[in-house]
Design a protein around this motif. Structure first.
Motif, PDB file in Angstrom:
ATOM      1  N   GLY A   1     -47.766   5.482 -36.033  1.00  0.00           N
ATOM      2  CA  GLY A   1     -47.133   6.780 -35.851  1.00  0.00           C
ATOM      3  C   GLY A   1     -47.444   7.729 -37.000  1.00  0.00           C
ATOM      4  N   ALA A   2     -47.398   7.227 -38.206  1.00  0.00           N
ATOM      5  CA  ALA A   2     -47.701   8.069 -39.368  1.00  0.00           C
ATOM      6  C   ALA A   2     -49.158   8.504 -39.346  1.00  0.00           C
ATOM      7  CB  ALA A   2     -47.394   7.310 -40.652  1.00  0.00           C
ATOM      8  N   LEU A   3     -50.051   7.585 -39.035  1.00  0.00           N
ATOM      9  CA  LEU A   3     -51.477   7.905 -38.995  1.00  0.00           C
ATOM     10  C   LEU A   3     -51.786   8.930 -37.907  1.00  0.00           C
ATOM     11  CD1 LEU A   3     -54.334   7.478 -40.017  1.00  0.00           C
ATOM     12  CD2 LEU A   3     -54.486   5.459 -38.545  1.00  0.00           C
ATOM     13  N   GLU A   4     -51.214   8.745 -36.734  1.00  0.00           N
ATOM     14  CA  GLU A   4     -51.478   9.686 -35.638  1.00  0.00           C
ATOM     15  C   GLU A   4     -50.943  11.075 -35.962  1.00  0.00           C
ATOM     16  OE1 GLU A   4     -50.324   8.263 -31.772  1.00  0.00           O
ATOM     17  OE2 GLU A   4     -51.601   6.502 -31.955  1.00  0.00           O
ATOM     18  N   ASN A   5     -49.756  11.163 -36.548  1.00  0.00           N
ATOM     19  CA  ASN A   5     -49.202  12.471 -36.892  1.00  0.00           C
ATOM     20  C   ASN A   5     -50.001  13.142 -38.002  1.00  0.00           C
ATOM     21  OD1 ASN A   5     -47.082  12.672 -34.993  1.00  0.00           O
ATOM     22  ND2 ASN A   5     -45.935  11.189 -36.156  1.00  0.00           N
ATOM     23  N   PHE A   6     -50.380  12.385 -39.013  1.00  0.00           N
ATOM     24  CA  PHE A   6     -51.217  12.922 -40.083  1.00  0.00           C
ATOM     25  C   PHE A   6     -52.540  13.412 -39.499  1.00  0.00           C
ATOM     26  CE2 PHE A   6     -54.964  11.791 -42.632  1.00  0.00           C
ATOM     27  CZ  PHE A   6     -54.837  12.699 -43.677  1.00  0.00           C
ATOM     28  N   ALA A   7     -53.166  12.583 -38.694  1.00  0.00           N
ATOM     29  CA  ALA A   7     -54.469  12.930 -38.125  1.00  0.00           C
ATOM     30  C   ALA A   7     -54.377  14.164 -37.234  1.00  0.00           C
ATOM     31  CB  ALA A   7     -55.030  11.746 -37.342  1.00  0.00           C
ATOM     32  N   THR A   8     -53.323  14.263 -36.469  1.00  0.00           N
ATOM     33  CA  THR A   8     -53.156  15.421 -35.588  1.00  0.00           C
ATOM     34  C   THR A   8     -53.034  16.704 -36.408  1.00  0.00           C
ATOM     35  OG1 THR A   8     -52.151  14.066 -33.867  1.00  0.00           O
ATOM     36  CG2 THR A   8     -51.732  16.427 -33.774  1.00  0.00           C
ATOM     37  N   ALA A   9     -52.263  16.669 -37.472  1.00  0.00           N
ATOM     38  CA  ALA A   9     -52.120  17.849 -38.327  1.00  0.00           C
ATOM     39  C   ALA A   9     -53.453  18.224 -38.963  1.00  0.00           C
ATOM     40  CB  ALA A   9     -51.065  17.600 -39.403  1.00  0.00           C
ATOM     41  N   VAL A  10     -54.175  17.246 -39.476  1.00  0.00           N
ATOM     42  CA  VAL A  10     -55.475  17.507 -40.101  1.00  0.00           C
ATOM     43  C   VAL A  10     -56.458  18.040 -39.062  1.00  0.00           C
ATOM     44  CG1 VAL A  10     -57.471  16.404 -41.223  1.00  0.00           C
ATOM     45  CG2 VAL A  10     -55.154  15.860 -41.978  1.00  0.00           C
ATOM     46  N   TRP A  11     -56.426  17.466 -37.868  1.00  0.00           N
ATOM     47  CA  TRP A  11     -57.333  17.901 -36.790  1.00  0.00           C
ATOM     48  C   TRP A  11     -57.048  19.341 -36.391  1.00  0.00           C
ATOM     49  CZ3 TRP A  11     -56.057  18.670 -31.429  1.00  0.00           C
ATOM     50  CH2 TRP A  11     -57.160  18.833 -30.600  1.00  0.00           C
ATOM     51  N   ILE A  12     -55.789  19.684 -36.220  1.00  0.00           N
ATOM     52  CA  ILE A  12     -55.448  21.067 -35.852  1.00  0.00           C
ATOM     53  C   ILE A  12     -55.930  22.028 -36.939  1.00  0.00           C
ATOM     54  CG2 ILE A  12     -53.560  22.721 -35.601  1.00  0.00           C
ATOM     55  CD1 ILE A  12     -52.008  20.507 -34.131  1.00  0.00           C
ATOM     56  N   LEU A  13     -55.561  21.744 -38.174  1.00  0.00           N
ATOM     57  CA  LEU A  13     -55.897  22.635 -39.275  1.00  0.00           C
ATOM     58  C   LEU A  13     -57.388  22.625 -39.621  1.00  0.00           C
ATOM     59  CD1 LEU A  13     -52.812  21.928 -41.546  1.00  0.00           C
ATOM     60  CD2 LEU A  13     -53.224  23.922 -40.076  1.00  0.00           C
ATOM     61  N   GLY A  14     -58.095  21.600 -39.172  1.00  0.00           N
ATOM     62  CA  GLY A  14     -59.526  21.481 -39.440  1.00  0.00           C
ATOM     63  C   GLY A  14     -60.397  22.297 -38.506  1.00  0.00           C
ATOM     64  N   GLY A  15     -59.801  22.994 -37.573  1.00  0.00           N
ATOM     65  CA  GLY A  15     -60.589  23.840 -36.686  1.00  0.00           C
ATOM     66  C   GLY A  15     -61.341  24.900 -37.481  1.00  0.00           C
ATOM     67  N   ASN A  16     -62.533  25.268 -37.016  1.00  0.00           N
ATOM     68  CA  ASN A  16     -63.390  26.192 -37.766  1.00  0.00           C
ATOM     69  C   ASN A  16     -62.814  27.588 -37.927  1.00  0.00           C
ATOM     70  OD1 ASN A  16     -65.317  24.230 -38.152  1.00  0.00           O
ATOM     71  ND2 ASN A  16     -66.406  24.736 -36.284  1.00  0.00           N
ATOM     72  N   ASP A  17     -61.987  28.010 -36.989  1.00  0.00           N
ATOM     73  CA  ASP A  17     -61.420  29.356 -37.066  1.00  0.00           C
ATOM     74  C   ASP A  17     -60.061  29.367 -36.369  1.00  0.00           C
ATOM     75  OD1 ASP A  17     -61.909  29.529 -34.253  1.00  0.00           O
ATOM     76  OD2 ASP A  17     -63.872  30.403 -34.617  1.00  0.00           O
ATOM     77  N   ARG A  18     -59.417  30.513 -36.421  1.00  0.00           N
ATOM     78  CA  ARG A  18     -58.071  30.629 -35.861  1.00  0.00           C
ATOM     79  C   ARG A  18     -58.045  30.334 -34.366  1.00  0.00           C
ATOM     80  NH1 ARG A  18     -53.992  35.795 -36.594  1.00  0.00           N
ATOM     81  NH2 ARG A  18     -52.130  34.637 -36.039  1.00  0.00           N
ATOM     82  N   THR A  19     -59.055  30.813 -33.647  1.00  0.00           N
ATOM     83  CA  THR A  19     -59.103  30.574 -32.200  1.00  0.00           C
ATOM     84  C   THR A  19     -59.178  29.083 -31.897  1.00  0.00           C
ATOM     85  OG1 THR A  19     -60.127  32.720 -31.795  1.00  0.00           O
ATOM     86  CG2 THR A  19     -60.392  31.050 -30.078  1.00  0.00           C
ATOM     87  N   GLU A  20     -59.987  28.354 -32.658  1.00  0.00           N
ATOM     88  CA  GLU A  20     -60.103  26.908 -32.429  1.00  0.00           C
ATOM     89  C   GLU A  20     -58.803  26.198 -32.783  1.00  0.00           C
ATOM     90  OE1 GLU A  20     -61.541  23.081 -31.486  1.00  0.00           O
ATOM     91  OE2 GLU A  20     -61.959  25.095 -30.768  1.00  0.00           O
ATOM     92  N   ARG A  21     -58.154  26.598 -33.853  1.00  0.00           N
ATOM     93  CA  ARG A  21     -56.869  25.982 -34.212  1.00  0.00           C
ATOM     94  C   ARG A  21     -55.827  26.260 -33.137  1.00  0.00           C
ATOM     95  NH1 ARG A  21     -58.875  27.845 -39.148  1.00  0.00           N
ATOM     96  NH2 ARG A  21     -57.577  29.729 -39.102  1.00  0.00           N
ATOM     97  N   ARG A  22     -55.830  27.456 -32.596  1.00  0.00           N
ATOM     98  CA  ARG A  22     -54.912  27.777 -31.497  1.00  0.00           C
ATOM     99  C   ARG A  22     -55.233  26.947 -30.263  1.00  0.00           C
ATOM    100  NH1 ARG A  22     -54.521  34.420 -31.570  1.00  0.00           N
ATOM    101  NH2 ARG A  22     -52.768  34.542 -33.018  1.00  0.00           N
ATOM    102  N   ARG A  23     -56.515  26.826 -29.945  1.00  0.00           N
ATOM    103  CA  ARG A  23     -56.915  26.046 -28.770  1.00  0.00           C
ATOM    104  C   ARG A  23     -56.446  24.600 -28.900  1.00  0.00           C
ATOM    105  NH1 ARG A  23     -59.789  22.286 -27.034  1.00  0.00           N
ATOM    106  NH2 ARG A  23     -60.763  21.866 -29.042  1.00  0.00           N
TER     107      ARG A  23
END
Length: 135
Positions: A3-25
């Motif tokens: 659970g901790a790994l998945e939540n950490f990874a999800t946050a990093v994945w969202i914020l790792g988007g190349n631009d605002r549109t990708e993070r929103r998507r």
């Protein structure tokens, strides 16, 4: 751990988007999948939201409408795959994606009651220093 790994990874994945549109998507795709799961639960339990509330299906449509209003095609809101999120997040964090994925997969196997992690991942590879020894 899973659970901790998945939540950490999800946050990093969202914020790792190349631009605002990708993070929103990415965020909208996760929300949409969450509401798909909610809709399934509502159908299985015959649950109806209270007055003024919306069903999971209605909220999925709201999310699609938000995406369109932001210029994000609904077709791009495909179900995020946990394994791919884990790998991408590991790379973004400077970790070895293969090793992080292996740890997550073992934790996932334990969480889902699979037998293979008991054979593979729970076996001690070295004797524990505190373990009694026989002479």
């Amino acid at each position: 751990m899973r659970g901790a790994l998945e939540n950490f990874a999800t946050a990093v994945w969202i914020l790792g988007g190349n631009d605002r549109t990708e993070r929103r998507r990415r965020t909208l795709a996760l929300w949409r999948e969450d509401m798909r799961n909610r809709a399934q639960h509502e159908e299985e339990t015959d649950h109806q939201p209270g007055p003024g509330g919306k069903t999971g299906r209605e909220r999925r449509q709201d999310i699609a409408d938000i995406a369109l209003s932001l210029g994000i095609p609904t077709a791009s809101l495909s179900k995020p795959e946990a394994g791919k999120i884990i790998e991408a997040a590991a790379e973004n964090a400077g970790l070895k994606a293969r090793e992080v994925s292996a740890a997550w997969r073992a934790a996932s196997g334990f969480a889902h009651g699979r037998y293979w992690p008991n054979l593979r991942a729970s076996m001690p590879s070295t004797p524990c220093a505190a373990a009694p020894t026989t002479t």
